[in-house]
Design a protein around this motif. Structure first.
Motif, PDB file in Angstrom:
ATOM      1  N   MET A 114       1.036  -1.221   0.001  1.00 40.13           N
ATOM      2  CA  MET A 114      -0.028  -0.012   0.075  1.00 40.13           C
ATOM      3  C   MET A 114       0.770   1.280   0.124  1.00 40.13           C
ATOM      4  SD  MET A 114      -2.573   1.516   3.107  1.00 40.13           S
ATOM      5  CE  MET A 114      -1.050   0.834   4.341  1.00 40.13           C
ATOM      6  N   SER A 115       0.728   2.231  -0.952  1.00 41.26           N
ATOM      7  CA  SER A 115       1.499   3.467  -1.023  1.00 41.26           C
ATOM      8  C   SER A 115       0.656   4.364  -0.443  1.00 41.26           C
ATOM      9  CB  SER A 115       1.865   3.865  -2.529  1.00 41.26           C
ATOM     10  OG  SER A 115       0.897   3.868  -3.220  1.00 41.26           O
ATOM     11  N   ILE A 116       1.331   5.536   0.035  1.00 39.13           N
ATOM     12  CA  ILE A 116       0.457   6.548   0.600  1.00 39.13           C
ATOM     13  C   ILE A 116       0.961   7.956  -0.104  1.00 39.13           C
ATOM     14  CG2 ILE A 116       0.489   8.022   2.636  1.00 39.13           C
ATOM     15  CD1 ILE A 116      -0.525   5.168   3.055  1.00 39.13           C
ATOM     16  N   ILE A 117      -0.295   8.724  -0.403  1.00 40.99           N
ATOM     17  CA  ILE A 117      -0.123   9.920  -1.259  1.00 40.99           C
ATOM     18  C   ILE A 117      -0.562  11.001  -0.272  1.00 40.99           C
ATOM     19  CG2 ILE A 117       0.293   8.772  -3.493  1.00 40.99           C
ATOM     20  CD1 ILE A 117      -2.942   9.301  -3.871  1.00 40.99           C
ATOM     21  N   TYR A 118      -0.196  12.221  -0.431  1.00 45.00           N
ATOM     22  CA  TYR A 118      -0.685  13.457  -0.143  1.00 45.00           C
ATOM     23  C   TYR A 118      -0.809  14.821  -0.830  1.00 45.00           C
ATOM     24  CZ  TYR A 118       4.324  13.773   0.290  1.00 45.00           C
ATOM     25  OH  TYR A 118       5.781  13.941   0.146  1.00 45.00           O
ATOM     26  N   ASP A 119      -1.576  15.620  -0.562  1.00 39.62           N
ATOM     27  CA  ASP A 119      -1.786  16.792  -1.384  1.00 39.62           C
ATOM     28  C   ASP A 119      -0.046  17.558  -1.629  1.00 39.62           C
ATOM     29  OD1 ASP A 119      -4.428  16.769  -1.041  1.00 39.62           O
ATOM     30  OD2 ASP A 119      -4.524  17.901   0.793  1.00 39.62           O
ATOM     31  N   GLU A 120      -0.028  18.129  -2.813  1.00 33.62           N
ATOM     32  CA  GLU A 120       1.349  18.456  -3.050  1.00 33.62           C
ATOM     33  C   GLU A 120       1.254  20.266  -2.540  1.00 33.62           C
ATOM     34  OE1 GLU A 120       2.339  18.830  -7.179  1.00 33.62           O
ATOM     35  OE2 GLU A 120       1.521  16.701  -7.455  1.00 33.62           O
ATOM     36  N   GLU A 121       0.118  20.489  -2.321  1.00 31.09           N
ATOM     37  CA  GLU A 121       0.250  22.018  -1.888  1.00 31.09           C
ATOM     38  C   GLU A 121      -0.242  21.995  -0.300  1.00 31.09           C
ATOM     39  OE1 GLU A 121       1.471  24.789  -3.601  1.00 31.09           O
ATOM     40  OE2 GLU A 121       1.744  23.468  -5.348  1.00 31.09           O
ATOM     41  N   TRP A 122       0.292  22.990   0.537  1.00 34.21           N
ATOM     42  CA  TRP A 122      -0.451  23.370   1.816  1.00 34.21           C
ATOM     43  C   TRP A 122      -1.658  24.056   1.510  1.00 34.21           C
ATOM     44  CZ3 TRP A 122       1.026  20.834   5.795  1.00 34.21           C
ATOM     45  CH2 TRP A 122       2.187  20.310   6.159  1.00 34.21           C
ATOM     46  N   LYS A 161      -2.245  19.245   5.027  1.00 32.15           N
ATOM     47  CA  LYS A 161      -1.997  18.632   3.916  1.00 32.15           C
ATOM     48  C   LYS A 161      -2.676  17.387   4.206  1.00 32.15           C
ATOM     49  CE  LYS A 161       2.269  19.787   1.675  1.00 32.15           C
ATOM     50  NZ  LYS A 161       3.346  19.076   1.088  1.00 32.15           N
ATOM     51  N   ARG A 162      -3.556  16.685   3.188  1.00 35.58           N
ATOM     52  CA  ARG A 162      -4.384  15.450   3.540  1.00 35.58           C
ATOM     53  C   ARG A 162      -3.673  14.419   3.117  1.00 35.58           C
ATOM     54  NH1 ARG A 162      -9.407  18.461   0.562  1.00 35.58           N
ATOM     55  NH2 ARG A 162      -7.698  18.428  -0.737  1.00 35.58           N
ATOM     56  N   ILE A 163      -3.716  13.223   3.872  1.00 36.92           N
ATOM     57  CA  ILE A 163      -3.075  11.902   3.483  1.00 36.92           C
ATOM     58  C   ILE A 163      -3.877  11.166   2.893  1.00 36.92           C
ATOM     59  CG2 ILE A 163      -1.505  10.292   4.655  1.00 36.92           C
ATOM     60  CD1 ILE A 163      -0.488  13.229   4.753  1.00 36.92           C
ATOM     61  N   TYR A 164      -3.745  10.139   2.016  1.00 42.14           N
ATOM     62  CA  TYR A 164      -4.579   9.277   1.509  1.00 42.14           C
ATOM     63  C   TYR A 164      -3.832   7.856   1.228  1.00 42.14           C
ATOM     64  CZ  TYR A 164      -6.894  13.526  -0.463  1.00 42.14           C
ATOM     65  OH  TYR A 164      -7.654  14.724  -0.713  1.00 42.14           O
ATOM     66  N   ARG A 165      -4.523   6.768   1.303  1.00 45.28           N
ATOM     67  CA  ARG A 165      -3.961   5.841   0.688  1.00 45.28           C
ATOM     68  C   ARG A 165      -4.128   5.536  -0.934  1.00 45.28           C
ATOM     69  NH1 ARG A 165      -7.096   3.102   5.008  1.00 45.28           N
ATOM     70  NH2 ARG A 165      -5.688   2.457   6.565  1.00 45.28           N
ATOM     71  N   ASP A 166      -2.979   5.196  -1.477  1.00 37.44           N
ATOM     72  CA  ASP A 166      -3.243   5.148  -3.019  1.00 37.44           C
ATOM     73  C   ASP A 166      -4.390   4.444  -3.582  1.00 37.44           C
ATOM     74  OD1 ASP A 166      -2.217   5.975  -5.629  1.00 37.44           O
ATOM     75  OD2 ASP A 166      -0.978   3.935  -5.656  1.00 37.44           O
ATOM     76  N   GLY A 167      -5.061   5.174  -4.511  1.00 38.82           N
ATOM     77  CA  GLY A 167      -6.422   4.535  -5.175  1.00 38.82           C
ATOM     78  C   GLY A 167      -7.480   4.704  -4.395  1.00 38.82           C
ATOM     79  N   ASP A 168      -7.654   5.548  -3.106  1.00 36.82           N
ATOM     80  CA  ASP A 168      -8.727   5.534  -2.168  1.00 36.82           C
ATOM     81  C   ASP A 168      -8.931   7.184  -2.471  1.00 36.82           C
ATOM     82  OD1 ASP A 168     -10.787   5.804  -0.366  1.00 36.82           O
ATOM     83  OD2 ASP A 168      -9.677   4.644   0.911  1.00 36.82           O
TER      84      ASP A 168
END
Length: 83
Positions: free
Chosen positions: A1-9, A19-26
């Motif tokens: 599972m990879s984690i992604i987040y917003d690029e901008e504050w 910055k919001r944190i997401y699971r990749d694909g969700d």
């Protein structure tokens, strides 16, 4: 599972940035990191980060302050993996 987040504050009403944190694909956020800053004119600005998990339609703060963004984001990932 990879984690992604917003690029901008993103600015918040209380003067912090997030910055919001997401699971990749969700498309739903699992949490957010909040950036806090404090400093007077002409002085160094102090920064710290806090972590908040998404739960039942709202963000719930996780205990503690963190020295950097990745540490705070890791706290959210750890919490969601263990609960």
């Amino acid at each position: 599972m990879s984690i992604i987040y917003d690029e901008e504050w993103l600015p918040s009403l209380d003067g912090t940035h997030t910055k919001r944190i997401y699971r990749d694909g969700d498309p739903l956020a699992i949490g957010r990191v909040r950036l806090w800053q404090n400093g007077e004119e002409g002085e160094l600005t102090r920064e710290w980060f806090t972590a908040e998990r998404w739960s039942t339609g709202r963000y719930v703060p996780l205990e503690g302050e963190h020295a950097n963004f990745l540490e705070a984001a890791g706290r959210i990932v750890f919490y969601t993996a263990t609960h």
